[in-house]
Design a protein around this motif. Structure first.
Motif, PDB file in Angstrom:
ATOM      1  N   ASP A  49      43.730  95.405  23.404  1.00 43.34           N
ATOM      2  CA  ASP A  49      42.663  95.891  24.284  1.00 43.34           C
ATOM      3  C   ASP A  49      41.833  96.882  23.472  1.00 43.34           C
ATOM      4  O   ASP A  49      41.934  98.084  23.625  1.00 43.34           O
ATOM      5  N   HIS A  50      41.027  96.322  22.572  1.00 39.08           N
ATOM      6  CA  HIS A  50      40.345  97.127  21.556  1.00 39.08           C
ATOM      7  C   HIS A  50      38.915  96.614  21.435  1.00 39.08           C
ATOM      8  O   HIS A  50      38.713  95.470  21.044  1.00 39.08           O
ATOM      9  N   PRO A  51      37.909  97.402  21.772  1.00 36.83           N
ATOM     10  CA  PRO A  51      36.558  96.857  21.897  1.00 36.83           C
ATOM     11  C   PRO A  51      35.771  96.728  20.599  1.00 36.83           C
ATOM     12  O   PRO A  51      34.624  96.315  20.623  1.00 36.83           O
ATOM     13  N   MET A  52      36.370  97.035  19.452  1.00 37.40           N
ATOM     14  CA  MET A  52      35.541  97.208  18.255  1.00 37.40           C
ATOM     15  C   MET A  52      34.903  95.912  17.742  1.00 37.40           C
ATOM     16  O   MET A  52      33.928  95.975  17.003  1.00 37.40           O
ATOM     17  N   PHE A  53      35.416  94.737  18.090  1.00 35.25           N
ATOM     18  CA  PHE A  53      34.746  93.484  17.724  1.00 35.25           C
ATOM     19  C   PHE A  53      33.730  93.068  18.788  1.00 35.25           C
ATOM     20  O   PHE A  53      33.126  91.987  18.685  1.00 35.25           O
ATOM     21  N   GLY A  54      33.529  93.891  19.802  1.00 35.53           N
ATOM     22  CA  GLY A  54      32.695  93.499  20.929  1.00 35.53           C
ATOM     23  C   GLY A  54      31.211  93.687  20.753  1.00 35.53           C
ATOM     24  O   GLY A  54      30.439  93.316  21.636  1.00 35.53           O
ATOM     25  N   SER A  55      30.768  94.226  19.621  1.00 37.01           N
ATOM     26  CA  SER A  55      29.336  94.499  19.474  1.00 37.01           C
ATOM     27  C   SER A  55      28.496  93.233  19.518  1.00 37.01           C
ATOM     28  O   SER A  55      27.307  93.286  19.861  1.00 37.01           O
ATOM     29  N   VAL A  56      29.092  92.077  19.202  1.00 36.21           N
ATOM     30  CA  VAL A  56      28.314  90.835  19.229  1.00 36.21           C
ATOM     31  C   VAL A  56      27.961  90.402  20.643  1.00 36.21           C
ATOM     32  O   VAL A  56      27.143  89.486  20.828  1.00 36.21           O
ATOM     33  N   VAL A  57      28.538  91.040  21.663  1.00 40.00           N
ATOM     34  CA  VAL A  57      28.203  90.699  23.047  1.00 40.00           C
ATOM     35  C   VAL A  57      26.704  90.827  23.307  1.00 40.00           C
ATOM     36  O   VAL A  57      26.125  90.056  24.078  1.00 40.00           O
ATOM     37  N   LYS A  58      26.049  91.760  22.655  1.00 37.30           N
ATOM     38  CA  LYS A  58      24.616  91.936  22.908  1.00 37.30           C
ATOM     39  C   LYS A  58      23.824  90.686  22.551  1.00 37.30           C
ATOM     40  O   LYS A  58      22.733  90.457  23.088  1.00 37.30           O
ATOM     41  N   LEU A  59      24.378  89.847  21.649  1.00 39.31           N
ATOM     42  CA  LEU A  59      23.674  88.634  21.250  1.00 39.31           C
ATOM     43  C   LEU A  59      23.594  87.610  22.384  1.00 39.31           C
ATOM     44  O   LEU A  59      22.736  86.728  22.367  1.00 39.31           O
ATOM     45  N   LEU A  60      24.476  87.724  23.385  1.00 40.17           N
ATOM     46  CA  LEU A  60      24.344  86.878  24.566  1.00 40.17           C
ATOM     47  C   LEU A  60      22.997  87.096  25.240  1.00 40.17           C
ATOM     48  O   LEU A  60      22.398  86.179  25.801  1.00 40.17           O
ATOM     49  N   PHE A  61      22.519  88.321  25.166  1.00 36.77           N
ATOM     50  CA  PHE A  61      21.269  88.683  25.833  1.00 36.77           C
ATOM     51  C   PHE A  61      20.064  88.558  24.900  1.00 36.77           C
ATOM     52  O   PHE A  61      19.025  88.030  25.285  1.00 36.77           O
ATOM     53  N   THR A  62      20.200  89.045  23.663  1.00 38.61           N
ATOM     54  CA  THR A  62      19.053  89.056  22.750  1.00 38.61           C
ATOM     55  C   THR A  62      18.783  87.706  22.117  1.00 38.61           C
ATOM     56  O   THR A  62      17.634  87.405  21.775  1.00 38.61           O
ATOM     57  N   GLU A  63      19.813  86.870  21.951  1.00 40.57           N
ATOM     58  CA  GLU A  63      19.625  85.583  21.282  1.00 40.57           C
ATOM     59  C   GLU A  63      19.793  84.402  22.234  1.00 40.57           C
ATOM     60  O   GLU A  63      18.914  83.548  22.309  1.00 40.57           O
ATOM     61  N   ILE A  64      20.895  84.327  22.952  1.00 38.27           N
ATOM     62  CA  ILE A  64      21.129  83.157  23.813  1.00 38.27           C
ATOM     63  C   ILE A  64      20.178  83.165  25.010  1.00 38.27           C
ATOM     64  O   ILE A  64      19.586  82.148  25.351  1.00 38.27           O
ATOM     65  N   LEU A  65      20.019  84.307  25.668  1.00 37.40           N
ATOM     66  CA  LEU A  65      18.981  84.420  26.697  1.00 37.40           C
ATOM     67  C   LEU A  65      17.622  84.732  26.089  1.00 37.40           C
ATOM     68  O   LEU A  65      16.588  84.399  26.667  1.00 37.40           O
ATOM     69  N   GLY A  66      17.615  85.399  24.952  1.00 36.34           N
ATOM     70  CA  GLY A  66      16.364  85.691  24.257  1.00 36.34           C
ATOM     71  C   GLY A  66      15.586  86.854  24.821  1.00 36.34           C
ATOM     72  O   GLY A  66      14.375  86.960  24.609  1.00 36.34           O
ATOM     73  N   ILE A  67      16.257  87.779  25.538  1.00 35.01           N
ATOM     74  CA  ILE A  67      15.557  88.932  26.115  1.00 35.01           C
ATOM     75  C   ILE A  67      15.332  89.968  25.018  1.00 35.01           C
ATOM     76  O   ILE A  67      16.272  90.538  24.483  1.00 35.01           O
ATOM     77  N   ARG A  68      14.080  90.205  24.704  1.00 33.31           N
ATOM     78  CA  ARG A  68      13.753  91.108  23.594  1.00 33.31           C
ATOM     79  C   ARG A  68      12.588  92.007  23.959  1.00 33.31           C
ATOM     80  O   ARG A  68      11.693  91.614  24.714  1.00 33.31           O
ATOM     81  N   GLN A  69      12.600  93.180  23.394  1.00 34.18           N
ATOM     82  CA  GLN A  69      11.480  94.096  23.559  1.00 34.18           C
ATOM     83  C   GLN A  69      10.459  93.846  22.449  1.00 34.18           C
ATOM     84  O   GLN A  69      10.826  93.515  21.318  1.00 34.18           O
ATOM     85  N   LYS A  70       9.197  94.034  22.786  1.00 41.00           N
ATOM     86  CA  LYS A  70       8.176  93.918  21.758  1.00 41.00           C
ATOM     87  C   LYS A  70       8.303  95.070  20.770  1.00 41.00           C
ATOM     88  O   LYS A  70       8.792  96.152  21.102  1.00 41.00           O
TER      89      LYS A  70
END
Length: 348
Positions: free
Chosen positions: A278-299
């Motif tokens: 139960d260790h979150p340190m490999f979890g940083s790639v979760v943001k890619l679900l939003f920025t890449e797979i959904l593609g939600i990005r700020q200008k």
């Protein structure tokens, strides 16, 4: 937060991983100002990055100590609120001054007596070696120098007079020490070393080609807690969305799929399953679900999700995706699917 994906072999997300994704939403939008205030007062009071006085152990001066600039800069970008940055800016400058005292010939090579001075951490145990610690710590030092330039611009502050020279020294040191001019690899191509360098604007077109070729042939991750997000994000940035997805979704023994296969509902500390489950340190790639797979990005140059767009990565294994992201400006919902010709159609 709800996110669903459909593909033939998507193992990064799915019903059993919703709990992981929910817990790790903090990595993208839930940064705690209280947490930053705590580490600001306990870690950086006398320039040191753990406790004052230093008690030994810990992680590394770069990848762990960089929280002093990573948190307030991300807080500003996500929420459009510069208050943490204003509070933390003097500490960021002190941290950079501290890191300079831990350099030799431009590289961060040591910390306090009794410290671990770690660089990359928890790469697969089967790998013969990890990226040199000095390379990784200097990477985060350089990023800190670059982010301080941006922070000074945001806050209308003058940059420290030594900033540009130390940035030049550190970049030159990385190239002179770790770049092979024959192969055009950094650190012999170990782990994601070439991705780290490319993130700093170092290397050549061949460095990029070497990185992509290596992972197409390997077909899996060989990285630890820092190299994993650096590599996958870099591959997306280079237009290698399918390869990036392979890194996340492969079913080798070194994979997120292996964790799930063994009943994991939270992330493991190590790929092999030893130590914490139960260790979150490999979890940083979760943001890619939003920025890449959904593609939600700020200008570019915007913050607080007041000016955004949707541009999903073209991952051939995915036929549709839908999800939403809560932001300070409101909930952003995106869904997309492929048409008969295989093109992505986005419904916002």
């Amino acid at each position: 937060m709800s996110t669903r994906y459909s593909c033939q072999h998507c193992v990064v997300v799915g019903q059993r991983c919703h709990r992981i994704a929910s817990l790790l939403r903090l990595a993208l939008t839930g940064i705690s100002s209280t947490h930053y205030c705590n580490i600001h007062t306990t870690r950086y009071k006398d320039r040191r990055f753990y406790t004052a006085p230093f008690l030994g152990g810990g992680g590394g001066p770069g990848g762990w100590g960089c929280a002093v600039y990573v948190i307030p800069m991300n807080y500003y970008r996500v929420y459009g609120d510069s208050s943490l940055l204003e509070k933390g800016y003097p500490a960021i400058v002190r941290w950079l001054e501290y890191m300079n005292t831990r350099c030799e010939n431009g590289l961060v090579v040591r910390e306090e007596e009794g410290g671990w001075c770690l660089g990359e951490w928890c790469a697969p145990e089967s790998e013969p070696e990890m990226i040199p610690a000095a390379f990784v710590n200097t990477y985060y030092y350089i990023q800190g120098l670059q982010e301080t330039k941006e922070a000074a611009r945001i806050l209308h502050q003058e940059e420290p007079e030594w900033l540009e020279e130390r940035l030049r020294q550190a970049r030159d040191a990385v190239v002179n020490t770790y770049f092979n001019r024959q192969t055009e690899d950094f650190c012999g191509g170990i782990g994601a070393a070439n991705a780290f360098a490319l993130n700093l604007g170092l290397g050549t077109a061949r460095t990029k080609e070497n990185l992509i070729t290596k992972y197409k042939e390997l077909g899996r991750l060989d990285t630890g807690i820092f190299g994993t997000p650096v590599l996958v994000e870099r591959l997306f940035r280079e237009g290698e969305a399918d390869l990036a997805f392979t890194m996340l979704a492969n079913r080798s023994r070194i994979s997120f799929a292996e964790m799930m296969k063994n009943g994991a509902t939270t992330l493991w500390e190590k790929w092999e399953g030893s130590d914490s489950h139960d260790h979150p340190m490999f979890g940083s790639v979760v943001k890619l679900l939003f920025t890449e797979i959904l593609g939600i990005r700020q200008k570019e140059d915007s913050c607080g999700y007041t000016d955004l767009f949707a541009d999903p990565a073209d991952i051939k294994a995915l036929t549709w995706a839908e999800g939403s992201l809560r932001t300070s400006a409101g909930t952003v919902s995106v869904s997309w699917k492929r048409d008969a010709e295989g093109c992505i159609i986005v419904n916002k």
